[in-house]
Design an enzyme around this catalytic site. Structure first.
Site, PDB file in Angstrom:
ATOM      1  N   TRP A 101       0.821  -1.214   0.000  1.00  0.00           N
ATOM      2  CA  TRP A 101       0.000   0.000   0.000  1.00  0.00           C
ATOM      3  C   TRP A 101       0.850   1.257   0.000  1.00  0.00           C
ATOM      4  CZ3 TRP A 101      -4.355  -0.589  -2.079  1.00  0.00           C
ATOM      5  CH2 TRP A 101      -5.052  -1.786  -1.933  1.00  0.00           C
ATOM      6  N   ASP A 172      -1.347   6.706   6.354  1.00  0.00           N
ATOM      7  CA  ASP A 172      -2.459   5.891   5.874  1.00  0.00           C
ATOM      8  C   ASP A 172      -2.758   4.888   6.993  1.00  0.00           C
ATOM      9  OD1 ASP A 172      -4.148   4.042   4.742  1.00  0.00           O
ATOM     10  OD2 ASP A 172      -2.878   3.580   3.010  1.00  0.00           O
ATOM     11  N   LYS A 196     -12.969  -1.156   6.834  1.00  0.00           N
ATOM     12  CA  LYS A 196     -12.324  -2.173   7.668  1.00  0.00           C
ATOM     13  C   LYS A 196     -12.790  -2.015   9.115  1.00  0.00           C
ATOM     14  CE  LYS A 196      -8.690  -1.666   4.353  1.00  0.00           C
ATOM     15  NZ  LYS A 196      -8.827  -2.917   3.618  1.00  0.00           N
TER      16      LYS A 196
HETATM   17  N1  PMP Z   1      -4.324   1.624   2.084  1.00  0.00           N
HETATM   18  C1  PMP Z   1      -4.437   0.497   2.807  1.00  0.00           C
HETATM   19  C2  PMP Z   1      -3.542   0.300   3.985  1.00  0.00           C
HETATM   20  C3  PMP Z   1      -5.394  -0.457   2.455  1.00  0.00           C
HETATM   21  O1  PMP Z   1      -5.509  -1.583   3.158  1.00  0.00           O
HETATM   22  C4  PMP Z   1      -6.229  -0.231   1.329  1.00  0.00           C
HETATM   23  C5  PMP Z   1      -7.308  -1.200   0.918  1.00  0.00           C
HETATM   24  N2  PMP Z   1      -7.220  -2.464   1.320  1.00  0.00           N
HETATM   25  C6  PMP Z   1      -6.047   0.948   0.604  1.00  0.00           C
HETATM   26  C7  PMP Z   1      -5.099   1.857   1.022  1.00  0.00           C
HETATM   27  C8  PMP Z   1      -6.899   1.258  -0.577  1.00  0.00           C
HETATM   28  O2  PMP Z   1      -8.146   1.565  -0.108  1.00  0.00           O
HETATM   29  P1  PMP Z   1      -9.437   1.804  -0.989  1.00  0.00           P
HETATM   30  O3  PMP Z   1      -9.812   0.483  -1.560  1.00  0.00           O
HETATM   31  O4  PMP Z   1     -10.403   2.343   0.001  1.00  0.00           O
HETATM   32  O5  PMP Z   1      -9.088   2.794  -2.044  1.00  0.00           O
END
Ligand code: PMP
Length: 360
Positions: A101, A172, A196
């Site tokens: 991520w 994040d 989540k």
């Molecule tokens: N950052 C993290 C740490 C994530 O776990 C995720 C999704 N699993 C995202 C960003 C991306 O998130 P989204 O699908 O809400 O765009």
């Protein structure tokens, strides 16, 4: 029908109490004769809902008054762009690349301006958090970006004091927000997709120090400007009203449960139960260095990958769902967010032991 234990990484399990309340209020919210989904976002009822949600989130996280709370859309992925668009202001930013991520966030920033990788653990399989001494920091960086819980690789920042305080810190927190107390004042911007630990997909939380915003890159769409969202109380356009309502119910549930300190105690116990079972076994293995292991997302592999399909199939029969690992790393992953109870983790551990006895 019995509810199953859902170990999915997101969208993920929500507290049954919250879902029951939403069910009870579905057709007629507090006597107003309609569902929250059907209300005008500018009406008195919904204004009350969003204001209460913000107030509860501020209380839970101890958000200082000089931080704005924004209820946005576009997922955490849009924040990979909005952060540099709003905070770079012609400068460069540093990124810690500690998993999939943060790597994605770094790549997106590189498209929009100057971004440097201050450290990467990719060559080691993202199996540990690097120490501050390993960071190659730019003292003039507009900000340092960190993903404090890597959902796919299962590494978590447990001590924010271990992050440098010399430049603005952007985090994040998508997959561990509300799982533990956090010193918001140590960060300058926090963002998280809701699906989540917060509520339904479609809502993204941004908590930002107010003096950092108002310097958006020229020529950008209005929708990407934090300042405009802040000036409009997250009502520049129609916000994700139902997701905000459910998030508000989750905030109230957390307050009834004793807040984030109580959640942290429960999450420590749950994670210990699961990791102890993995470490004691000859069949299961978690690749992450112990001190960096995530309390929320525990990836693990089977020593005999040919058993993966049987593991998932037998788990499903036992009402244990969502255990397949992310496609990029394979194996298994148990996500044990706030709504997963100790009983849920115990049921998983019991099944894992039984499976190992049978096949190991
Ligand atoms: N950052 C993290 C740490 C994530 O776990 C995720 C999704 N699993 C995202 C960003 C991306 O998130 P989204 O699908 O809400 O765009």
């Amino acid at each position: 029908m019995e509810r199953i234990y859902n170990f999915s990484a997101g969208p993920a399990a929500l507290p049954a109490e919250v879902l029951e309340q939403a069910r009870d209020e579905m057709l007629n919210w507090q006597g107003c004769g309609m569902s929250v989904m059907e209300m005008s976002h500018r009406g008195k009822a919904f204004t009350g809902i969003i204001e209460q949600a913000e107030a509860d989130l501020r209380t839970l996280m101890g958000i200082p008054a000089n931080y704005k709370v924004l209820f946005l859309q576009g997922g955490a992925t849009l924040q990979f762009s909005m952060v540099p668009i709003n905070l770079l202001a012609g400068r460069s930013a540093d990124y810690l690349v500690t998993g999939s991520w943060s790597k994605k966030a770094f790549k997106e920033a590189q498209r929009l301006g100057k971004a440097r990788c201050a450290v990467s653990t990719e060559e080691e399989g993202f199996a540990r958090l690097p120490a501050v001494g390993e960071f190659d920091l730019d003292p003039c960086a507009a900000y340092l970006h960190v993903c404090t819980n890597e959902t796919i690789h299962g590494v978590e920042v447990h001590d924010c004091a271990a992050l440098p305080a010399s430049v603005p810190l952007v985090a994040d927190m998508s997959s561990h927000i509300l799982s533990r107390p956090v010193d918001v004042s140590r960060y300058d911007l926090i963002y998280a997709g809701a699906q989540k630990n917060v509520g339904p997909a479609g809502l993204t939380l941004v908590i930002v120090r107010e003096d950092l915003i108002g310097r958006v890159m020229p020529g950008m769409p209005t929708m990407l400007d934090y300042q405009v969202h802040a000036d409009n109380g997250s009502m520049l356009n129609t916000p994700p009203t139902y997701a905000i309502y459910i998030a508000g119910l989750v905030f109230q549930w957390l307050k009834r449960r004793g807040g984030l300190a109580a959640m942290e105690r429960a999450n420590v116990e749950k994670a210990k139960l699961l990791y102890d079972a993995i470490d004691a076994s000859a069949l299961y293995r978690n690749p992450v260095e112990r001190a960096s292991r995530s309390r929320m997302n525990a990836p693990f592999t089977l020593a005999r990958p040919e058993l993966d399909a049987a593991f998932l199939a037998e788990a499903n029969i036992r009402g244990l769902a969502g255990l397949k690992g992310h496609k990029s790393v394979g194996g298994m992953r148990a996500s044990i967010y706030n709504a997963i109870t100790l009983e849920g983790v115990q049921a998983l551990v019991d099944f894992m032991r039984e499976f190992e006895r049978k096949h190991g």
